[in-house]
Design a protein around this motif. Structure first.
Motif, mmCIF file in Angstrom:
data_model
loop_
_atom_site.group_PDB
_atom_site.id
_atom_site.type_symbol
_atom_site.label_atom_id
_atom_site.label_comp_id
_atom_site.label_asym_id
_atom_site.label_seq_id
_atom_site.Cartn_x
_atom_site.Cartn_y
_atom_site.Cartn_z
ATOM 1 N N ALA A 1 0.839 -1.203 0.000
ATOM 2 C CA ALA A 1 0.000 0.000 0.000
ATOM 3 C C ALA A 1 0.874 1.253 0.000
ATOM 4 N N ALA A 2 1.916 1.244 0.813
ATOM 5 C CA ALA A 2 2.820 2.396 0.866
ATOM 6 C C ALA A 2 3.529 2.575 -0.479
ATOM 7 N N ALA A 3 3.991 1.476 -1.054
ATOM 8 C CA ALA A 3 4.669 1.552 -2.356
ATOM 9 C C ALA A 3 3.708 2.044 -3.431
ATOM 10 N N GLY A 4 2.457 1.604 -3.375
ATOM 11 C CA GLY A 4 1.457 2.056 -4.332
ATOM 12 C C GLY A 4 1.216 3.549 -4.222
ATOM 13 N N THR A 5 1.152 4.050 -3.000
ATOM 14 C CA THR A 5 0.963 5.487 -2.780
ATOM 15 C C THR A 5 2.139 6.279 -3.334
ATOM 16 N N VAL A 6 3.351 5.803 -3.052
ATOM 17 C CA VAL A 6 4.544 6.474 -3.575
ATOM 18 C C VAL A 6 4.527 6.446 -5.105
ATOM 19 N N MET A 7 4.154 5.313 -5.672
ATOM 20 C CA MET A 7 4.127 5.185 -7.133
ATOM 21 C C MET A 7 3.109 6.141 -7.751
ATOM 22 N N GLU A 8 1.913 6.233 -7.161
ATOM 23 C CA GLU A 8 0.899 7.150 -7.690
ATOM 24 C C GLU A 8 1.408 8.585 -7.688
ATOM 25 N N GLN A 9 2.149 8.947 -6.652
ATOM 26 C CA GLN A 9 2.689 10.305 -6.561
ATOM 27 C C GLN A 9 3.870 10.520 -7.503
ATOM 28 N N ALA A 10 4.571 9.435 -7.851
ATOM 29 C CA ALA A 10 5.747 9.554 -8.716
ATOM 30 C C ALA A 10 5.383 9.664 -10.198
ATOM 31 N N LEU A 11 4.202 9.191 -10.574
ATOM 32 C CA LEU A 11 3.813 9.254 -11.984
ATOM 33 C C LEU A 11 3.693 10.712 -12.418
ATOM 34 N N PRO A 12 4.180 11.032 -13.619
ATOM 35 C CA PRO A 12 4.195 12.431 -14.058
ATOM 36 C C PRO A 12 2.826 13.081 -14.202
ATOM 37 N N GLY A 13 1.778 12.298 -14.501
ATOM 38 C CA GLY A 13 0.445 12.873 -14.630
ATOM 39 C C GLY A 13 0.163 13.484 -15.988
ATOM 40 N N THR A 14 1.050 13.272 -16.942
ATOM 41 C CA THR A 14 0.876 13.821 -18.287
ATOM 42 C C THR A 14 1.134 12.721 -19.319
#
Length: 179
Positions: free
Chosen positions: A42-55
């Motif tokens: 869950a923590a890794a998933g949260t970090v990954m969601e925040q790391a994605l550029p979003g574009t």
């Protein structure tokens, strides 16, 4: 970090990143309880969601997506919103078949959710990009009335569904024309 490096369990940091051998990862995961494993994922998933550029449509962001892709697929839970973003990146970058496969998995996972429209739209679009215009048209045909009921007729997502339905219907008709 120093102890892990001393025993060669991780690589030297490069650009703020380290890598760990898969065997070390497997042994470490095997020693965690189910609760600990879920918490770390869950923590890794949260970090990954925040790391994605979003574009996902921006070519400048594609190297970041490409670098994060295997990690995202490993840690994000099925049906995560970030997987929709990754599917859009894959489609924009031209990997239509992988984008469609991921879109299908998302659609299957979201079928139980109250609003699976974005996943269904994405799956249909990726199906068309993968060269199956008739299947894309058929998948999109059912969505406009649902979008109009749920979102309203003038909502941008409803208009996008209509636009893509017309696009794939036109593409399918063009393939039937004599040459």
């Amino acid at each position: 970090m120093a102890a892990l490096r001393r025993y060669c369990l991780i690589s030297r940091p490069h650009d703020g990143l380290v890598s760990m051998h898969r065997l070390v990862q497997a042994v470490t995961l095997n020693q965690l309880t189910d609760g600990q494993r879920r918490a770390w994922f869950a923590a890794a998933g949260t970090v990954m969601e925040q790391a994605l550029p979003g574009t996902p449509q921006a070519p400048a962001a594609w190297p970041d997506y490409r670098r994060l892709l295997p990690h995202a697929l490993a840690v994000l839970p099925p049906g995560a919103d970030a997987l929709l973003e990754i599917s859009r990146y894959l489609g924009a970058a031209g990997d239509f078949r992988t984008a469609r496969t991921l879109a299908r998995q998302l659609c299957d996972q979201r079928a139980e959710r109250p609003d699976p429209l974005a996943a269904r739209h994405n799956l249909a679009y990726r199906t068309g990009e993968a060269g199956e215009a008739a299947a894309a048209r058929d998948q999109l045909a059912a969505l406009p009335p649902i979008c109009e009921r749920v979102l309203r007729a003038e909502h941008p997502d409803t208009l996008a569904v209509r636009h893509n339905f017309a696009r794939w219907a036109e593409t399918e008709e063009a393939t039937k024309l004599p040459r």
